[in-house]
Scaffold this active site. Structure first.
Site, PDB file in Angstrom:
ATOM      1  N   LEU A  12       0.856  -1.187   0.000  1.00 22.76           N
ATOM      2  CA  LEU A  12       0.000   0.000   0.000  1.00 22.76           C
ATOM      3  C   LEU A  12       0.891   1.236   0.000  1.00 22.76           C
ATOM      4  O   LEU A  12       1.550   1.540   0.994  1.00 22.76           O
ATOM      5  CB  LEU A  12      -0.911   0.014   1.233  1.00 22.76           C
ATOM      6  CG  LEU A  12      -1.714  -1.253   1.533  1.00 22.76           C
ATOM      7  CD1 LEU A  12      -2.600  -1.043   2.752  1.00 22.76           C
ATOM      8  CD2 LEU A  12      -2.539  -1.675   0.329  1.00 22.76           C
ATOM      9  N   GLY A  13       0.943   1.935  -1.139  1.00 19.73           N
ATOM     10  CA  GLY A  13       1.779   3.129  -1.248  1.00 19.73           C
ATOM     11  C   GLY A  13       3.029   2.876  -2.058  1.00 19.73           C
ATOM     12  O   GLY A  13       3.695   1.848  -1.884  1.00 19.73           O
ATOM     13  N   SER A  19       8.182   2.522  -3.417  1.00 16.75           N
ATOM     14  CA  SER A  19       8.663   2.139  -4.743  1.00 16.75           C
ATOM     15  C   SER A  19       9.974   1.371  -4.664  1.00 16.75           C
ATOM     16  O   SER A  19      10.205   0.433  -5.434  1.00 16.75           O
ATOM     17  CB  SER A  19       8.822   3.388  -5.619  1.00 16.75           C
ATOM     18  OG  SER A  19       9.745   4.299  -5.054  1.00 16.75           O
ATOM     19  N   ILE A 137      18.078   1.989  11.079  1.00 19.78           N
ATOM     20  CA  ILE A 137      18.695   1.519  12.316  1.00 19.78           C
ATOM     21  C   ILE A 137      17.858   0.398  12.925  1.00 19.78           C
ATOM     22  O   ILE A 137      16.672   0.587  13.178  1.00 19.78           O
ATOM     23  CB  ILE A 137      18.816   2.660  13.342  1.00 19.78           C
ATOM     24  CG1 ILE A 137      19.640   3.808  12.780  1.00 19.78           C
ATOM     25  CG2 ILE A 137      19.437   2.154  14.635  1.00 19.78           C
ATOM     26  CD1 ILE A 137      19.650   5.033  13.664  1.00 19.78           C
ATOM     27  N   ASP A 202       7.922  14.987  14.869  1.00 19.39           N
ATOM     28  CA  ASP A 202       8.401  13.698  14.380  1.00 19.39           C
ATOM     29  C   ASP A 202       9.156  12.950  15.470  1.00 19.39           C
ATOM     30  O   ASP A 202       8.928  11.759  15.705  1.00 19.39           O
ATOM     31  CB  ASP A 202       9.303  13.926  13.163  1.00 19.39           C
ATOM     32  CG  ASP A 202       9.949  12.646  12.661  1.00 19.39           C
ATOM     33  OD1 ASP A 202       9.294  11.908  11.920  1.00 19.39           O
ATOM     34  OD2 ASP A 202      11.125  12.393  13.027  1.00 19.39           O
ATOM     35  N   LYS A 206       8.313   9.242  17.617  1.00 16.39           N
ATOM     36  CA  LYS A 206       9.278   8.149  17.767  1.00 16.39           C
ATOM     37  C   LYS A 206       9.583   7.883  19.241  1.00 16.39           C
ATOM     38  O   LYS A 206       9.770   6.735  19.650  1.00 16.39           O
ATOM     39  CB  LYS A 206      10.550   8.480  16.995  1.00 16.39           C
ATOM     40  CG  LYS A 206      10.322   8.538  15.482  1.00 16.39           C
ATOM     41  CD  LYS A 206      11.531   9.076  14.748  1.00 16.39           C
ATOM     42  CE  LYS A 206      11.268   9.151  13.250  1.00 16.39           C
ATOM     43  NZ  LYS A 206      12.379   9.785  12.498  1.00 16.39           N
TER      44      LYS A 206
END
Length: 457
Positions: A12-13, A19, A137, A202, A206
């Protein structure tokens, strides 16, 4: 040996990461199959626009806009769409159909992780998400598996490559934040709208994921204290360099004991901090990421590498795909997330840390005694104090949003006689913040020009 049937993979995507995942899966499918013990068949790629340009050339017959039908035909679903919806609904549909899911969607996991993990457990499926916290990582598996028998005390992470690139340019090249951000944008490290990076959103997502894993407890992203780098100045970075520190945006997750009740909890925070140049995190340059783990038995561990990038993140996704495929071949239900500790998330005010506070003080008898008294009144001990002649012009003051209003006790620059740089011993965040507030309000202090936490010492 009986050969296992081919496993059907739905993607999905097909953005930068998606890609490349598809291209690597098609190119190295036979090699991956030999590691799994079953063929891996990419049965389709769900996208919004099948005619859109992609980063790599892929067979057109794989593309479809019918994500739901694709999900129902798959053994393993790889979600790389990003965002909350429809990604959340698609992952739930995948899990409820019995498919394992691989995702790199940190925002979704930070907001709806509990719901998704519970859905996976109910049907015996599994959710894999190595790419969600550190790009290439490997940090999710070490925390979930390798350190499952240990007691993690603290995590210090540089988990956003854009902000690390910006702060590194400011430190190494003397750039202003604005110039460093412009360079990061030109090189593709920063988005056209860099808010999620430079304001710490962001990194906070995380931090919530890492804290959940390390302490086996649910940590809502809204409970993560967050401060970005927009208030960091070139003067602060230069002062840090002279003092033997480097400025880094850190995601910090740690065990905390409430000083009043004695109850153990956890705290998660994101903010700029001074890190000693002797600490391993100080050597993390450019757009690299690193996660430093302090564990009771294993001691100090550091995981370092590329935190972003289509090809690098694709590596983590394919690692999860191989793990999911091996689970299918071996049989049995997925391994449930461990959230049995139920540690409460405590307010940042209960965290123990250190501050470096830079003051401009006025020409008055007993100023040092006055300042020492303020620290004493709040139960904060001074570790070091450096004094130097103040600049002729009034410096810029600390941003009021971070630590309260900056002080302006003097009536003009003629009254400023010295700059004081004070590093404290460890104290509660609440006491330290109150100390800064009292300093700013005292007439002996012309201005509080900088306040930075000191971490990793």
């Amino acid at each position: 040996m009986i050969e296992y049937r081919n496993l059907k993979i739905a993607l999905l995507g097909a953005g930068s990461v998606g890609s490349r995942v598809a291209a690597l899966l098609l190119e190295h499918g036979d090699e991956l199959a030999s590691r799994v013990g079953a063929g891996l068949e990419l049965v389709g790629i769900a996208v919004r626009d099948v005619e859109a340009e992609r980063d790599v050339t892929l067979p057109k017959e794989l593309f479809t806009t019918d994500a739901e039908s694709l999900i129902l035909s798959a053994d393993i679903v790889i979600e790389l769409m990003g965002g909350i919806e429809p990604a959340r609904s698609y992952i739930l549909k995948s899990l409820n159909s019995g498919a394992d899911v691989v995702t790199g969607n940190k925002a979704l996991l930070a907001l709806h992780g509990t719901e998704l993990f519970e859905a996976a457990e109910q049907v015996g499926a599994q959710l894999f998400y190595e790419a969600a916290a550190g790009g290439a990582i490997p940090i999710i598996r070490p925390l979930r598996d390798s350190l499952a028998g240990d007691r993690v005390q603290r995590i210090l992470g540089i988990v956003n490559g854009t902000t690390n690139f910006i702060l590194d340019r400011m430190d190494v090249d003397g750039d202003t934040l604005e110039d460093a951000l412009a360079t990061a944008t030109a090189l593709g490290y920063a988005e056209a709208d860099p808010t999620a990076d430079i304001e710490g959103f962001d990194a906070a997502q995380k931090a919530a994921i890492l804290a959940r894993l390390a302490f086996h407890s649910a940590v809502p992203v809204e409970a993560v204290s967050r401060e970005g780098i927009t208030g960091v100045t070139a003067a602060q970075v230069e002062r840090a360099r002279r003092s033997g520190y480097v400025v880094k945006l850190l995601a910090i997750c740690e065990r905390v004991v409430d000083p009043v009740t004695g109850e153990e909890g956890i705290a998660a925070r994101v903010h700029p901090a001074l890190v000693s140049r002797l600490h391993p995190l100080a050597a993390v340059h450019g757009a690299k990421n690193a996660v430093f783990v302090e564990a009771e038995a294993a001691g100090d561990l550091m995981f370092y590498g590329a935190g972003a990038g289509g090809l690098e993140t694709a590596s983590a996704v394919l690692g999860d795909l191989v793990s999911a495929a091996r689970r299918h071949v071996a049989g049995g239900p997925g391994v449930a997330e461990s959230l049995t500790a139920h540690l409460p998330v405590l307010d940042i005010g209960k965290v123990q840390t250190r501050y470096q506070i830079t003051l401009e003080v006025v020409d008055a008898t007993g100023v040092l005694a006055t300042i020492a008294g303020i620290f004493s009144d709040h139960g904060v001990s001074v570790e070091t104090l450096e004094q130097s002649a103040a600049p002729a012009a009034r410096p810029e003051t600390v941003q009021p949003t971070a630590f309260g209003a900056a002080g302006h006790g003097a009536t003009g620059a003629d009254h400023i006689t010295a700059t004081l740089v004070i590093v404290t011993h460890r104290a509660s965040e609440k006491s330290l913040a109150a100390t800064v507030g009292s300093l700013a309000a005292n007439p002996a202090v012309s201005s509080v020009t900088s306040v930075m936490r000191v971490e990793g010492a």
